[in-house]
Design an enzyme around this catalytic site. Structure first.
Site, short mmCIF file in Angstrom:
data_model
loop_
_atom_site.label_atom_id
_atom_site.label_comp_id
_atom_site.label_asym_id
_atom_site.label_seq_id
_atom_site.Cartn_x
_atom_site.Cartn_y
_atom_site.Cartn_z
N ILE A 8 29.64 48.28 31.29
CA ILE A 8 29.00 47.71 30.10
C ILE A 8 27.78 48.54 29.70
O ILE A 8 27.54 48.82 28.53
CB ILE A 8 28.65 46.22 30.33
CG1 ILE A 8 29.92 45.46 30.74
CG2 ILE A 8 28.04 45.60 29.08
CD1 ILE A 8 29.70 44.03 31.21
N LEU A 39 24.89 55.52 40.87
CA LEU A 39 26.25 56.10 40.88
C LEU A 39 27.12 55.58 42.03
O LEU A 39 28.07 56.25 42.42
CB LEU A 39 26.20 57.64 40.89
CG LEU A 39 25.53 58.27 39.67
CD1 LEU A 39 25.48 59.79 39.78
CD2 LEU A 39 26.24 57.88 38.38
N TYR A 89 27.78 35.78 44.32
CA TYR A 89 27.59 36.62 43.13
C TYR A 89 26.92 35.82 42.00
O TYR A 89 25.87 36.18 41.48
CB TYR A 89 28.93 37.20 42.66
CG TYR A 89 28.87 37.75 41.27
CD1 TYR A 89 28.11 38.88 40.99
CD2 TYR A 89 29.53 37.13 40.20
CE1 TYR A 89 28.01 39.39 39.70
CE2 TYR A 89 29.44 37.63 38.91
CZ TYR A 89 28.69 38.75 38.66
OH TYR A 89 28.58 39.23 37.39
N HIS A 132 40.22 43.69 38.05
CA HIS A 132 40.32 42.99 36.76
C HIS A 132 41.71 43.06 36.16
O HIS A 132 42.43 44.05 36.30
CB HIS A 132 39.29 43.56 35.78
CG HIS A 132 37.89 43.27 36.20
ND1 HIS A 132 37.07 44.20 36.77
CD2 HIS A 132 37.18 42.12 36.17
CE1 HIS A 132 35.91 43.64 37.07
NE2 HIS A 132 35.96 42.38 36.72
N ALA A 156 41.55 32.46 45.48
CA ALA A 156 40.49 31.51 45.84
C ALA A 156 39.33 31.65 44.86
O ALA A 156 38.93 32.77 44.52
CB ALA A 156 40.01 31.75 47.26
N GLY A 157 38.80 30.54 44.42
CA GLY A 157 37.59 30.56 43.59
C GLY A 157 37.84 30.73 42.10
O GLY A 157 36.88 30.83 41.34
N1 UDP Z 1 44.31 37.83 37.58
C1 UDP Z 1 45.64 37.91 37.97
N2 UDP Z 1 46.05 39.01 38.65
C2 UDP Z 1 45.21 40.04 38.96
C3 UDP Z 1 43.87 39.96 38.54
C4 UDP Z 1 43.45 38.84 37.85
O1 UDP Z 1 46.43 37.00 37.73
O2 UDP Z 1 45.65 41.00 39.61
C5 UDP Z 1 43.85 36.65 36.83
C6 UDP Z 1 42.73 35.89 37.50
O3 UDP Z 1 43.28 34.91 38.36
C7 UDP Z 1 41.98 35.30 36.33
C8 UDP Z 1 42.21 36.29 35.20
O4 UDP Z 1 43.32 37.10 35.60
O5 UDP Z 1 42.56 34.08 35.94
C9 UDP Z 1 41.02 37.20 34.96
O6 UDP Z 1 40.63 37.76 36.21
P1 UDP Z 1 39.61 38.96 36.31
O7 UDP Z 1 39.54 39.36 37.76
O8 UDP Z 1 39.98 40.04 35.33
O9 UDP Z 1 38.23 38.36 35.82
P2 UDP Z 1 37.43 37.05 36.33
O10 UDP Z 1 37.88 35.92 35.44
O11 UDP Z 1 37.72 36.84 37.77
O12 UDP Z 1 36.01 37.42 36.06
#
Ligand code: UDP
Length: 332
Positions: free
Chosen positions: A12, A33, A141, A189, A283-284
């Site tokens: 970003i 870096l 985090y 991501h 998880a989470g």
């Molecule tokens: N997600 C997924 N498979 C992946 C990575 C992410 O299904 O390999 C899903 C994740 O469960 C969430 C959404 O994609 O619902 C976005 O996840 P990301 O990690 O991009 O961002 P976050 O929402 O965790 O900040």
């Protein structure tokens, strides 16, 4: 304004540096870096390879550069890692910010723009999320970001520091000219992983959960274009003229998009199939997170240019197609 951009070589931050230049400001970049890319910083921008926990390096940089404002993007952002290694996050995200603020105040720099996150809300009790909902992070985090927000709240009346804290939803996409984009390693991501799976450069995508209480059973998120995020940061400058001003904003489009809809967008934009399989929930992960960004619209006149997922994915796809070789060479 001369603006010190901490984390300006990251995802970003590097987009914001370009927008600062376009808006007539003078960015100076500070980045260690660890995750940033030297190649993401334009050659015309002065660059300091330094760590925010290094007070003597900050002393030298503030004395030499004399910035008028600081934008702070430098943070670790792997939620899972923060659960396993919380001190790494408290040191890098909280203690480093404290050291940065000490250097700023010592040098009379009173304007601060901070990257916060919707992860400070935890699992919100209602949707869309407004800024006044309780903040109850569910991982270190999110907690470290909330702790910084609280530190800023205490500092503003005590020191005259004025700040804007932006709670990002899911930052996504890349510069429209394809010059810079999202390049994390490791990558966790959804959009870059789906694009990599389509290109064959990454394994088949795992879809984390298809039994959520959402229309198609997969998680809903609010994907917001990285250049739209940057525009809000620059718009915030006008609010920072008032000493002691405190501002908190959600930044999202307000459009909930499911994991399956993201995959569909990647397939449409690329013309390729995204190999994917259902996997257990991660998880989470809350089932849904999307913003009510009316406050940013009202007070900053901020309207995201990218409102839907397909054009956002199109910029990411262009970047992944054009990505220069060696972009990932951290110390290049
Ligand atoms: N997600 C997924 N498979 C992946 C990575 C992410 O299904 O390999 C899903 C994740 O469960 C969430 C959404 O994609 O619902 C976005 O996840 P990301 O990690 O991009 O961002 P976050 O929402 O965790 O900040």
């Amino acid at each position: 304004m001369k603006v010190l951009v901490a984390g300006g070589a990251g995802y970003i931050g590097s987009h914001c540096v370009r927008q600062l230049i376009a808006a007539g400001h003078e960015p100076v970049v500070l980045d260690n870096l660890v995750y940033g890319h030297r190649a993401a910083v334009p050659a015309t921008v002065r660059f300091h390879d330094a760590d925010l926990t290094d007070a003597s390096a900050l002393e030298r940089i503030f004395a030499a550069e004399k910035p008028e404002a600081v934008m702070h993007f430098a943070a670790f952002a792997y939620v899972g890692e923060s659960v396993v290694l919380p001190l790494k996050y408290y040191r890098n995200n909280f203690a480093a910010t404290l050291t940065l603020l000490e250097a700023m105040l010592k040098h009379g720099v009173n304007k601060f723009v901070f990257s916060s996150t919707c992860a400070t809300y935890g699992v919100p009790e209602k949707m869309p999320i407004t800024e006044d909902l309780p903040q109850k992070p569910i991982n270190p985090y999110g907690q470290t970001k909330l702790d910084v927000e609280n530190m800023l709240k205490a500092l503003a009346p005590a020191t005259g520091l004025s700040f804007a804290s932006f709670r990002y939803f899911n930052a996504a996409g890349a510069a429209e000219d394809g010059s810079i984009g999202e390049d994390h390693e490791p990558e966790s991501h959804l959009i870059p992983l789906a694009i990599g799976a389509a290109q064959g450069s990454r394994p088949a995508l795992q879809i984390f959960g298809n039994d959520y209480p959402t229309p198609d059973g997969t998680c809903l998120r609010d994907y917001v274009h990285v250049d739209d995020l940057s525009r809000a940061h620059i718009a915030a400058f006008k609010l920072l003229e008032t000493p002691g001003a405190q501002h908190f904003y959600n930044l999202g489009t307000g459009t909930p998009t499911s994991v399956l809809e993201v995959i569909k967008a990647v397939e449409k934009v690329s013309g390729l199939k995204v190999p994917a399989k259902f996997a257990p929930r991660r998880a989470g992960d809350p089932p849904a997170l999307y913003a009510d960004a009316a406050k940013a619209k009202r007070e900053l006149n901020w309207t995201p240019k990218f409102q839907t997922i397909e054009p956002i994915v199109a910029t990411a796809w262009r970047w992944h197609q054009a990505k220069p070789k060696g972009y990932g060479d951290r110390k290049a």
